[in-house]
Design an enzyme around this catalytic site. Structure first.
Site, short mmCIF file in Angstrom:
data_model
loop_
_atom_site.label_atom_id
_atom_site.label_comp_id
_atom_site.label_asym_id
_atom_site.label_seq_id
_atom_site.Cartn_x
_atom_site.Cartn_y
_atom_site.Cartn_z
N GLU A 1 2.10 4.68 9.63
CA GLU A 1 1.28 5.21 8.55
C GLU A 1 0.10 4.28 8.33
O GLU A 1 0.24 3.20 7.75
CB GLU A 1 2.11 5.31 7.27
CG GLU A 1 3.33 6.19 7.41
CD GLU A 1 4.41 5.81 6.41
OE1 GLU A 1 4.21 6.05 5.21
OE2 GLU A 1 5.46 5.27 6.81
N ASN B 1 2.68 4.94 -0.02
CA ASN B 1 3.61 3.85 -0.30
C ASN B 1 3.70 3.53 -1.80
O ASN B 1 3.36 4.35 -2.64
CB ASN B 1 3.34 2.63 0.57
CG ASN B 1 4.66 1.95 0.94
OD1 ASN B 1 5.20 1.19 0.15
ND2 ASN B 1 5.20 2.27 2.10
N GLN C 1 1.81 0.92 7.87
CA GLN C 1 3.23 0.82 7.55
C GLN C 1 4.01 1.26 8.79
O GLN C 1 3.88 2.38 9.26
CB GLN C 1 3.56 1.77 6.37
CG GLN C 1 4.98 1.64 5.83
CD GLN C 1 5.16 0.42 4.91
OE1 GLN C 1 4.18 -0.21 4.52
NE2 GLN C 1 6.40 0.12 4.58
N ASP D 1 10.20 -1.65 7.79
CA ASP D 1 9.60 -0.77 6.77
C ASP D 1 8.55 -1.63 6.07
O ASP D 1 8.66 -1.93 4.89
CB ASP D 1 10.69 -0.27 5.81
CG ASP D 1 10.18 0.83 4.87
OD1 ASP D 1 8.97 1.13 4.92
OD2 ASP D 1 10.98 1.37 4.09
N HIS E 1 4.52 7.24 -2.74
CA HIS E 1 3.86 8.35 -2.06
C HIS E 1 3.27 9.40 -3.01
O HIS E 1 3.41 10.60 -2.80
CB HIS E 1 4.83 9.02 -1.09
CG HIS E 1 5.25 8.16 0.07
ND1 HIS E 1 4.46 7.17 0.60
CD2 HIS E 1 6.40 8.16 0.83
CE1 HIS E 1 5.08 6.59 1.62
NE2 HIS E 1 6.27 7.17 1.77
N HIS F 1 2.35 11.05 7.31
CA HIS F 1 3.72 10.55 7.40
C HIS F 1 4.52 11.20 8.54
O HIS F 1 5.70 11.51 8.38
CB HIS F 1 4.43 10.78 6.06
CG HIS F 1 5.48 9.78 5.74
ND1 HIS F 1 6.52 9.48 6.60
CD2 HIS F 1 5.67 9.00 4.65
CE1 HIS F 1 7.29 8.57 6.03
NE2 HIS F 1 6.82 8.25 4.85
#
Ligand code: BGC
Length: 380
Positions: free
Chosen positions: A344, A110, A316, A279, A136, A207
């Site tokens: 995630e 993130n 996430q 998100d 990321h 991911h």
């Protein structure tokens, strides 16, 4: 019961010995390692694809390019196997721009605001690859590295990557190992560990984009989600947390009881507008460091269930809001808006800039160690 696999001829090779798969359902798994060429990167580095078939006939395939989970084939309630992750049939797909399908994300999962953080009084500038922010791990994150194979057997794959001091702006040589295990209980277990030779920050995750109805079969809005969290970290328009841990108080973020993803995703809510859907990082209940069930997802049509277990403090929850139908994946399937969701497991976004968030600092002599399990089953 027979499982219809569409894998074609599978070469089972263990140190040059050809193994045989008994017909119909396997009671025991073959001890052979199923490894094949997956192609070469632009720099000519070879990538491999490892396929793990367990005693139930369920299967996971993983490549050492980005440590990506390429496929996860698990039964529905009638026993029919389906592939529940988005991805590509060949390495070429992964080499082209794509939103981290199946990848190990690092050094930092993130965003880090404005691509900068301060550690021990020194300012570190990172690649800014998401507007003004760092996302990321930067331009060439761990998702684009060819990982070394440390070990492989019939149920597990251990990958290693040495991220050099200064890579994407981060301090310290970070020696990272990720071990994937595909168990006979239809669990994908991911064990991450890392050491450094200088103080640094680290936040690793996976991911994978899931669709329990089967990849490319439609959107994920009908999936029922439960998340064991009482709070989340609200963000600004650039998806950077302000630092607050906010309770839900009946908001569309309250997944303590099961809700369909689509039930409230269109609600008039500033946070949903900023995320273009979900998100957001959920602050997981229970003690970080302890492997506990943090989420459960069921897909009513297929009856497939996925539980997420992790030692991490956050997760996430991303609902594929940026998928737009421009990518064609496995079997020619087009990945349209919200055709996959991600869970995630990780530390909170932008933690290096928020002293009130759990620390992501790793020092020489310490070992970063986390575990996440994606467990598949079915319900009536
Ligand atoms: C982020 C999203 C991003 C996606 C793909 C998620 O982890 O939170 O904002 O679009 O990854 O990069």
């Amino acid at each position: 019961m027979r499982y219809g696999f569409a894998t074609g001829a599978v070469a089972l090779v263990l140190f040059g010995i050809v193994g045989c798969t008994p017909p119909a359902q396997q009671q025991r798994r073959t001890e052979a390692v199923d490894k094949r060429d997956f192609g070469k990167t632009a720099a000519g580095e070879p990538a491999e694809l490892y396929t793990f078939k367990n005693a139930n006939g369920a299967e996971a395939a993983i490549t050492n390019y980005g440590g990506r989970v390429v496929s996860l084939k698990v039964p529905d309630r009638a026993g029919t196997i389906g592939d529940v992750v988005l991805g590509f049939d060949s390495l070429d797909g992964y080499l082209s721009p794509n939103p981290y399908f199946g990848a190990i994300v690092g050094r930092y999962g993130n965003r880090i605001a404005k691509g900068r953080f301060t550690l021990n009084g020194a300012v570190y500038k990172l690649a800014q690859n998401n507007g003004e922010n760092h996302l990321h791990g930067g331009i060439k994150g761990f998702d684009k590295a060819v990982w070394k194979i440390r070990a492989a057997d019939a149920r597990s794959l251990e990958l290693n990557y040495l991220s050099r001091d200064g890579e994407e702006g981060y301090p310290g040589n970070l020696d990272t190992t990720v071990k994937y295990t595909w168990t006979d209980h239809n669990e994908l277990r991911i064990e991450y560990s890392a050491t450094t030779d200088k103080d640094t920050v680290v936040n690793l995750t996976n991911h994978s984009y899931f669709n329990l109805a089967g990849q490319g079969q439609g959107d994920i809005l009908g999936h029922q989600v439960t998340i064991n969290a009482d709070r989340f970290t609200p963000v600004d328009q650039g998806l950077i947390p302000a630092g607050e841990l906010r309770g839900f108080a009946g908001s569309p973020f309250d997944f303590r009881q099961p809700h369909a993803i689509g039930e409230r995703i269109g609600a008039a809510d500033e946070q949903l507008t900023f995320g273009k859907g979900y998100d957001h990082n959920f602050v997981l209940n229970g003690a970080a460091g302890t492997l506990r069930v943090v989420a459960r997802v069921t897909e009513p049509g297929s009856g497939r269930v996925m539980e997420v277990l992790t030692t991490q403090p956050g997760m996430q929850f991303y609902t594929g809001n940026f998928l737009d139908g421009t990518l064609r994946g496995k079997g020619g399937k087009v990945y349209r808006h919200r055709y996959g969701f991600c869970m995630e497991t990780q530390h909170f976004p932008d933690s290096p800039n928020h002293p009130n968030f759990p620390s992501v600092v790793l020092k020489p002599g310490e070992r970063y160690q986390t575990t996440t399990v994606y467990r598949f089953s079915t319900a009536r």
